[in-house]
Design a protein around this motif. Sequence first.
Motif, PDB file in Angstrom:
ATOM      1  N   VAL A   1      40.384  51.939  37.165  1.00 13.78           N
ATOM      2  CA  VAL A   1      39.982  53.285  37.579  1.00 13.78           C
ATOM      3  C   VAL A   1      40.981  53.957  38.520  1.00 13.78           C
ATOM      4  O   VAL A   1      40.714  55.046  39.026  1.00 13.78           O
ATOM      5  CB  VAL A   1      38.565  53.274  38.215  1.00 13.78           C
ATOM      6  N   VAL A   2      42.116  53.318  38.748  1.00 13.51           N
ATOM      7  CA  VAL A   2      43.177  53.929  39.556  1.00 13.51           C
ATOM      8  C   VAL A   2      44.403  54.123  38.668  1.00 13.51           C
ATOM      9  O   VAL A   2      44.518  53.537  37.606  1.00 13.51           O
ATOM     10  CB  VAL A   2      43.522  53.074  40.803  1.00 13.51           C
ATOM     11  N   ASP A   3      45.302  54.976  39.126  1.00 12.26           N
ATOM     12  CA  ASP A   3      46.506  55.237  38.340  1.00 12.26           C
ATOM     13  C   ASP A   3      47.553  54.149  38.499  1.00 12.26           C
ATOM     14  O   ASP A   3      48.352  53.913  37.592  1.00 12.26           O
ATOM     15  CB  ASP A   3      47.097  56.597  38.740  1.00 12.26           C
ATOM     16  N   ARG A   4      47.532  53.497  39.659  1.00 12.13           N
ATOM     17  CA  ARG A   4      48.529  52.458  39.930  1.00 12.13           C
ATOM     18  C   ARG A   4      47.965  51.475  40.944  1.00 12.13           C
ATOM     19  O   ARG A   4      47.339  51.890  41.923  1.00 12.13           O
ATOM     20  CB  ARG A   4      49.798  53.107  40.475  1.00 12.13           C
ATOM     21  N   PHE A   5      48.196  50.188  40.689  1.00 15.69           N
ATOM     22  CA  PHE A   5      47.771  49.156  41.627  1.00 15.69           C
ATOM     23  C   PHE A   5      48.994  48.349  42.051  1.00 15.69           C
ATOM     24  O   PHE A   5      49.730  47.824  41.210  1.00 15.69           O
ATOM     25  CB  PHE A   5      46.740  48.208  41.015  1.00 15.69           C
ATOM     26  N   LEU A   6      49.206  48.261  43.361  1.00 11.68           N
ATOM     27  CA  LEU A   6      50.319  47.488  43.900  1.00 11.68           C
ATOM     28  C   LEU A   6      49.787  46.297  44.680  1.00 11.68           C
ATOM     29  O   LEU A   6      48.860  46.435  45.483  1.00 11.68           O
ATOM     30  CB  LEU A   6      51.177  48.360  44.821  1.00 11.68           C
ATOM     31  N   ALA A   7      50.357  45.142  44.430  1.00  8.45           N
ATOM     32  CA  ALA A   7      49.985  43.930  45.162  1.00  8.45           C
ATOM     33  C   ALA A   7      50.735  43.911  46.479  1.00  8.45           C
ATOM     34  O   ALA A   7      51.954  44.057  46.516  1.00  8.45           O
ATOM     35  CB  ALA A   7      50.329  42.691  44.338  1.00  8.45           C
ATOM     36  N   TYR A   8      49.997  43.707  47.563  1.00  5.74           N
ATOM     37  CA  TYR A   8      50.614  43.580  48.873  1.00  5.74           C
ATOM     38  C   TYR A   8      50.785  42.097  49.175  1.00  5.74           C
ATOM     39  O   TYR A   8      49.812  41.345  49.186  1.00  5.74           O
ATOM     40  CB  TYR A   8      49.775  44.246  49.962  1.00  5.74           C
ATOM     41  N   VAL A   9      52.017  41.679  49.396  1.00  5.93           N
ATOM     42  CA  VAL A   9      52.301  40.256  49.627  1.00  5.93           C
ATOM     43  C   VAL A   9      52.882  40.025  51.028  1.00  5.93           C
ATOM     44  O   VAL A   9      53.496  38.995  51.278  1.00  5.93           O
ATOM     45  CB  VAL A   9      53.245  39.685  48.539  1.00  5.93           C
ATOM     46  N   GLY A  10      52.655  40.955  51.941  1.00  5.90           N
ATOM     47  CA  GLY A  10      53.185  40.835  53.297  1.00  5.90           C
ATOM     48  C   GLY A  10      52.556  39.719  54.103  1.00  5.90           C
ATOM     49  O   GLY A  10      53.155  39.245  55.061  1.00  5.90           O
ATOM     50  N   PHE A  11      51.360  39.310  53.741  1.00  5.86           N
ATOM     51  CA  PHE A  11      50.683  38.214  54.445  1.00  5.86           C
ATOM     52  C   PHE A  11      50.619  36.966  53.591  1.00  5.86           C
ATOM     53  O   PHE A  11      50.920  35.882  54.040  1.00  5.86           O
ATOM     54  CB  PHE A  11      49.263  38.628  54.861  1.00  5.86           C
ATOM     55  N   VAL A  12      50.193  37.140  52.350  1.00  6.67           N
ATOM     56  CA  VAL A  12      50.060  36.016  51.422  1.00  6.67           C
ATOM     57  C   VAL A  12      50.335  36.529  50.009  1.00  6.67           C
ATOM     58  O   VAL A  12      49.989  37.660  49.679  1.00  6.67           O
ATOM     59  CB  VAL A  12      48.658  35.362  51.503  1.00  6.67           C
ATOM     60  N   GLN A  13      51.002  35.729  49.212  1.00  9.56           N
ATOM     61  CA  GLN A  13      51.268  36.107  47.829  1.00  9.56           C
ATOM     62  C   GLN A  13      50.373  35.293  46.913  1.00  9.56           C
ATOM     63  O   GLN A  13      50.449  34.064  46.885  1.00  9.56           O
ATOM     64  CB  GLN A  13      52.733  35.871  47.461  1.00  9.56           C
ATOM     65  N   ARG A  14      49.538  35.988  46.188  1.00  5.37           N
ATOM     66  CA  ARG A  14      48.683  35.350  45.197  1.00  5.37           C
ATOM     67  C   ARG A  14      49.245  35.702  43.829  1.00  5.37           C
ATOM     68  O   ARG A  14      49.197  36.860  43.409  1.00  5.37           O
ATOM     69  CB  ARG A  14      47.246  35.831  45.355  1.00  5.37           C
ATOM     70  N   ASP A  15      49.804  34.715  43.161  1.00  4.06           N
ATOM     71  CA  ASP A  15      50.505  34.962  41.899  1.00  4.06           C
ATOM     72  C   ASP A  15      49.621  35.636  40.856  1.00  4.06           C
ATOM     73  O   ASP A  15      50.089  36.488  40.101  1.00  4.06           O
ATOM     74  CB  ASP A  15      51.098  33.671  41.352  1.00  4.06           C
ATOM     75  N   ALA A  16      48.338  35.302  40.804  1.00  2.44           N
ATOM     76  CA  ALA A  16      47.432  35.920  39.831  1.00  2.44           C
ATOM     77  C   ALA A  16      47.313  37.418  40.079  1.00  2.44           C
ATOM     78  O   ALA A  16      47.236  38.205  39.128  1.00  2.44           O
ATOM     79  CB  ALA A  16      46.064  35.255  39.895  1.00  2.44           C
TER      80      ALA A  16
END
Length: 78
Positions: A42-57
């Motif tokens: 329901v959003v135009d773009r989703f960005l993963a924030y990995v500044g604290f933890v990176q979840r590969d999934a």
Amino acid sequence: GFDEASPLATSTGKRDVVVAARLASPILAVGDGRTDVEMKPVVDRFLAYVGFVQRDAVVQLADGVLRSFNELVRVVLG
């Protein structure tokens, strides 16, 4: 405890909140967890924030990756 009646207590609650807000496009969502990715339909773009933890999934399902708040500022302000 937590408010069990809150839409945010469900796996698709963030998506439901975005839909209910009736936001104007473009909508950018940023998050680091699986329930954040649930907003993607329901959003135009989703960005993963990995500044604290990176979840590969989460990274694999994201449209892009942010490593810092400064990167977010650059994305939003161009």
